[in-house]
Design a protein around this motif. Structure first.
Motif, PDB file in Angstrom:
ATOM      1  N   ARG A 122     -14.653 -18.639   3.031  1.00 15.30           N
ATOM      2  CA  ARG A 122     -14.452 -17.179   2.977  1.00 15.30           C
ATOM      3  C   ARG A 122     -13.914 -16.773   1.610  1.00 15.30           C
ATOM      4  N   ASP A 123     -14.198 -15.553   1.199  1.00 17.05           N
ATOM      5  CA  ASP A 123     -13.490 -14.980   0.064  1.00 17.05           C
ATOM      6  C   ASP A 123     -12.042 -14.743   0.479  1.00 17.05           C
ATOM      7  N   ARG A 124     -11.141 -14.941  -0.460  1.00 20.46           N
ATOM      8  CA  ARG A 124      -9.718 -14.722  -0.174  1.00 20.46           C
ATOM      9  C   ARG A 124      -9.247 -13.411  -0.793  1.00 20.46           C
ATOM     10  N   PHE A 125      -8.438 -12.657  -0.060  1.00 22.89           N
ATOM     11  CA  PHE A 125      -7.798 -11.465  -0.612  1.00 22.89           C
ATOM     12  C   PHE A 125      -6.287 -11.620  -0.495  1.00 22.89           C
ATOM     13  N   ILE A 126      -5.594 -11.406  -1.607  1.00 26.22           N
ATOM     14  CA  ILE A 126      -4.135 -11.511  -1.643  1.00 26.22           C
ATOM     15  C   ILE A 126      -3.557 -10.204  -2.138  1.00 26.22           C
ATOM     16  N   LEU A 127      -2.673  -9.613  -1.360  1.00 27.29           N
ATOM     17  CA  LEU A 127      -1.995  -8.376  -1.755  1.00 27.29           C
ATOM     18  C   LEU A 127      -0.714  -8.748  -2.480  1.00 27.29           C
ATOM     19  N   SER A 128      -0.825  -8.904  -3.810  1.00 33.24           N
ATOM     20  CA  SER A 128       0.362  -9.288  -4.570  1.00 33.24           C
ATOM     21  C   SER A 128       1.449  -8.230  -4.445  1.00 33.24           C
ATOM     22  N   ALA A 129       1.052  -6.967  -4.454  1.00 34.62           N
ATOM     23  CA  ALA A 129       2.001  -5.868  -4.248  1.00 34.62           C
ATOM     24  C   ALA A 129       2.256  -5.736  -2.753  1.00 34.62           C
ATOM     25  N   GLY A 130       2.942  -6.727  -2.192  1.00 29.37           N
ATOM     26  CA  GLY A 130       3.068  -6.848  -0.741  1.00 29.37           C
ATOM     27  C   GLY A 130       3.769  -5.698  -0.059  1.00 29.37           C
ATOM     28  N   HIS A 131       4.543  -4.913  -0.831  1.00 24.43           N
ATOM     29  CA  HIS A 131       5.217  -3.772  -0.211  1.00 24.43           C
ATOM     30  C   HIS A 131       4.206  -2.771   0.355  1.00 24.43           C
ATOM     31  N   GLY A 132       2.981  -2.756  -0.185  1.00 25.06           N
ATOM     32  CA  GLY A 132       1.954  -1.836   0.306  1.00 25.06           C
ATOM     33  C   GLY A 132       1.179  -2.413   1.473  1.00 25.06           C
ATOM     34  N   SER A 133       1.871  -3.091   2.379  1.00 23.98           N
ATOM     35  CA  SER A 133       1.221  -3.888   3.423  1.00 23.98           C
ATOM     36  C   SER A 133       0.324  -3.091   4.355  1.00 23.98           C
ATOM     37  N   MET A 134       0.602  -1.788   4.547  1.00 22.77           N
ATOM     38  CA  MET A 134      -0.272  -1.019   5.433  1.00 22.77           C
ATOM     39  C   MET A 134      -1.673  -0.877   4.855  1.00 22.77           C
ATOM     40  N   PHE A 135      -1.833  -1.057   3.567  1.00 23.67           N
ATOM     41  CA  PHE A 135      -3.179  -1.144   2.988  1.00 23.67           C
ATOM     42  C   PHE A 135      -3.933  -2.292   3.651  1.00 23.67           C
ATOM     43  N   LEU A 136      -3.320  -3.456   3.679  1.00 24.78           N
ATOM     44  CA  LEU A 136      -3.984  -4.646   4.199  1.00 24.78           C
ATOM     45  C   LEU A 136      -4.186  -4.552   5.703  1.00 24.78           C
ATOM     46  N   TYR A 137      -3.168  -4.115   6.431  1.00 26.17           N
ATOM     47  CA  TYR A 137      -3.301  -4.033   7.887  1.00 26.17           C
ATOM     48  C   TYR A 137      -4.395  -3.041   8.294  1.00 26.17           C
ATOM     49  N   SER A 138      -4.471  -1.916   7.593  1.00 22.16           N
ATOM     50  CA  SER A 138      -5.501  -0.925   7.922  1.00 22.16           C
ATOM     51  C   SER A 138      -6.892  -1.508   7.741  1.00 22.16           C
ATOM     52  N   TRP A 139      -7.100  -2.201   6.623  1.00 24.99           N
ATOM     53  CA  TRP A 139      -8.435  -2.736   6.367  1.00 24.99           C
ATOM     54  C   TRP A 139      -8.769  -3.918   7.264  1.00 24.99           C
ATOM     55  N   LEU A 140      -7.791  -4.712   7.628  1.00 33.77           N
ATOM     56  CA  LEU A 140      -8.063  -5.809   8.563  1.00 33.77           C
ATOM     57  C   LEU A 140      -8.500  -5.261   9.918  1.00 33.77           C
ATOM     58  N   ASN A 141      -7.853  -4.183  10.347  1.00 31.35           N
ATOM     59  CA  ASN A 141      -8.257  -3.556  11.604  1.00 31.35           C
ATOM     60  C   ASN A 141      -9.674  -3.003  11.515  1.00 31.35           C
ATOM     61  N   LEU A 142      -9.963  -2.262  10.452  1.00 34.99           N
ATOM     62  CA  LEU A 142     -11.288  -1.654  10.311  1.00 34.99           C
ATOM     63  C   LEU A 142     -12.369  -2.721  10.166  1.00 34.99           C
ATOM     64  N   ALA A 143     -12.038  -3.823   9.495  1.00 35.42           N
ATOM     65  CA  ALA A 143     -13.037  -4.867   9.237  1.00 35.42           C
ATOM     66  C   ALA A 143     -13.315  -5.750  10.442  1.00 35.42           C
ATOM     67  N   GLY A 144     -12.577  -5.554  11.534  1.00 37.26           N
ATOM     68  CA  GLY A 144     -12.877  -6.281  12.758  1.00 37.26           C
ATOM     69  C   GLY A 144     -12.045  -7.520  13.013  1.00 37.26           C
ATOM     70  N   PHE A 145     -11.005  -7.743  12.205  1.00 37.54           N
ATOM     71  CA  PHE A 145     -10.103  -8.863  12.487  1.00 37.54           C
ATOM     72  C   PHE A 145      -9.311  -8.570  13.765  1.00 37.54           C
ATOM     73  N   ASP A 146      -8.779  -9.606  14.369  1.00 39.02           N
ATOM     74  CA  ASP A 146      -8.061  -9.454  15.634  1.00 39.02           C
ATOM     75  C   ASP A 146      -6.658  -8.893  15.377  1.00 39.02           C
ATOM     76  N   LEU A 147      -6.629  -7.679  14.904  1.00 35.62           N
ATOM     77  CA  LEU A 147      -5.392  -6.955  14.650  1.00 35.62           C
ATOM     78  C   LEU A 147      -5.532  -5.585  15.315  1.00 35.62           C
ATOM     79  N   PRO A 148      -5.147  -5.485  16.588  1.00 39.95           N
ATOM     80  CA  PRO A 148      -5.391  -4.267  17.360  1.00 39.95           C
ATOM     81  C   PRO A 148      -4.681  -3.048  16.775  1.00 39.95           C
TER      82      PRO A 148
END
Length: 454
Positions: A122-148
């Motif tokens: 898989r391609d890896r994505f790392i959010l170095s600016a981790g304080h912006g975590s809702m960026f990552l959680y939002s996209w994981l949800n939209l992309a179909g990961f198991d994050l309800p």
């Protein structure tokens, strides 16, 4: 057609992956542009495009896909706003300011299979600016990961899957799609360099003339604070020296830090710095979907031995007019304005954590396309495994951490002699035996091997 002149690169790069198409009318496209807030698909005048190679950008995204990505970007903004407002805590600026970057990565350019988040290629994505975590959680949800969606509603709550900073799966958090724990600024850039080096090593060890099983890319999104830290500078120099052209760093350049505008604390030309390291560099409008799409596609396609640094000029807190573009947008100061901001970017009035059917449909097509790539890779992997059983076992042991117990390992290592010697000398001998027993064992030293022997 957008023409961007950049001396020395390939032209009219085509990506090999089929983009999903959605049925949107011209009226819907216009609506998405208006709803996207500041600038829609066009580059704001304050942002130039400066790059060090020549590239002719043809229009890479059809109108329907642009509409889908623009809509998804605004809905990701809405998810972030609602989650941070519910928690009364969090960092709103990055998820709102970098939404178009997320839309392109997860909706077009990254190769992943949400149903198998630990797939080795898989391609890896790392959010170095981790304080912006809702960026990552939002996209994981939209992309179909198991994050309800309920876990997004539970943002920053004890035992949730959505802690304040992304955390690598552990006994406490088990969030799929999180590649590493991030938060200390700059460390995520260094993590990404390590991931890219690991991929290059895997290519060298496991790929054969007949079968290529490793060829993924590593992406990291980082902010001003990340590049102010020395750890990212050291890692960047290493990445260029080691020719890690599978690495793409996206700089969320919003001209803002927590306490003040960035101009109070920095005045360097970061593009020139990364060029001096030996990186290919790009300086683009981070809200122009077409430019973001084509720049990332070109960065991926250009296997020229240079890592890629993309400065994405963005507006922090984009879409929330009371705070956007200021250091107030960094944290949760925008919470009182969430409902108004959501309405202004075209989200349904009064509906929280809204995701449209069109966005869900679009990402289902993304998942289907990714699954086709994944299935094709599995066929290649099966053929490679059959042709290379010893390598296949070695890889399986490495991935699953199948290492003999320490006691058995010690029993395999010959006893040292009785003559006195420095412990570093003894350690060096033992390391060689461990390397024979554990093929994926790696050690190294910072220019001190001749002395430390490690």
């Amino acid at each position: 057609i957008t023409i961007i002149t950049i001396p020395g690169s390939t032209q009219n790069q085509e990506t090999s992956r089929t983009k999903p198409k959605m049925k949107f009318s011209a009226i819907a496209l216009i609506g998405a542009v208006v709803a996207s807030g500041v600038h829609g698909f066009t580059a704001p005048a304050k942002f130039g495009v400066r790059q060090n190679m020549e590239l002719q950008m043809a229009s890479a995204i059809d109108a329907d896909t642009k509409t889908a990505l623009a809509t998804a970007a605004n809905e990701a903004r809405g998810l972030a706003m609602d989650s941070i407002a519910a928690a009364h805590s969090g960092h709103m600026g990055l998820p709102l300011g970098a939404a178009e970057i997320g839309a392109v990565l997860y909706g077009s350019q990254m190769n992943y299979h949400a149903a198998d988040p630990t797939w080795v290629n898989r391609d890896r994505f790392i959010l170095s600016a981790g304080h912006g975590s809702m960026f990552l959680y939002s996209w994981l949800n939209l992309a179909g990961f198991d994050l309800p969606i309920d876990e997004l509603k539970n943002f920053r709550q004890h035992h949730s899957m959505t802690p304040g900073h992304p955390e690598f799966p552990s006994s406490e958090h088990n969030t799929p799609g999180i590649e590493c724990t991030t938060g200390p600024l700059g460390q995520g850039v260094a993590n990404a360099v390590g991931f890219a080096a690991s991929e290059k090593m895997a290519e060298a060890v496991y790929n054969t003339e007949d079968h290529k099983i490793f060829d993924h890319h590593v992406f990291a999104l980082a902010g001003d604070g990340c590049f102010q830290e020395g750890v990212s500078a050291e890692a960047a120099a290493f990445a260029a020296h080691e020719k890690l052209d599978n690495l793409v760093i996206l700089y969320d350049a919003n001209e803002v830090t927590l306490d003040k505008m960035a101009e109070y604390t920095q005045s360097e030309d970061i593009i020139k710095r990364y060029e001096a390291y030996g990186w290919d560099t790009y300086d683009i409008d981070g809200h122009d979907l077409e430019v973001v799409e084509q720049t990332i596609a070109d960065a991926k396609a250009n296997n020229n031995g240079k890592p890629k640094f993309i400065k994405c000029n963005t507006i922090i807190g984009k879409g929330m007019e009371e705070t956007e573009g200021t250091n107030a947008a960094h944290g949760e100061a925008g919470v009182p304005y969430v409902d108004k901001a959501k309405k202004n970017i075209g989200l349904p009035d009064g509906e929280k954590w809204f995701v449209s059917e069109g966005t869900r449909d679009y990402f289902q097509q993304v998942q289907d396309n990714n699954k086709a790539d994944y299935d094709e890779w599995q066929k290649t992997f099966a053929a490679w495994s059959e042709a290379n059983p010893e390598l296949a076992k070695q890889l399986d042991d490495a991935v699953n951490d199948n290492v003999m117990p320490a006691a058995d390992m010690i029993a395999e290592i010959p006893q040292m002699g009785t003559d006195a010697e420095a412990t570093r000398v003894s350690g060096n001998k033992i390391i060689q035996h461990i390397a024979d027993l554990v093929p994926n064992y790696i050690s190294g030293s910072a220019d001190l091997h001749g002395s430390c022997r490690n």
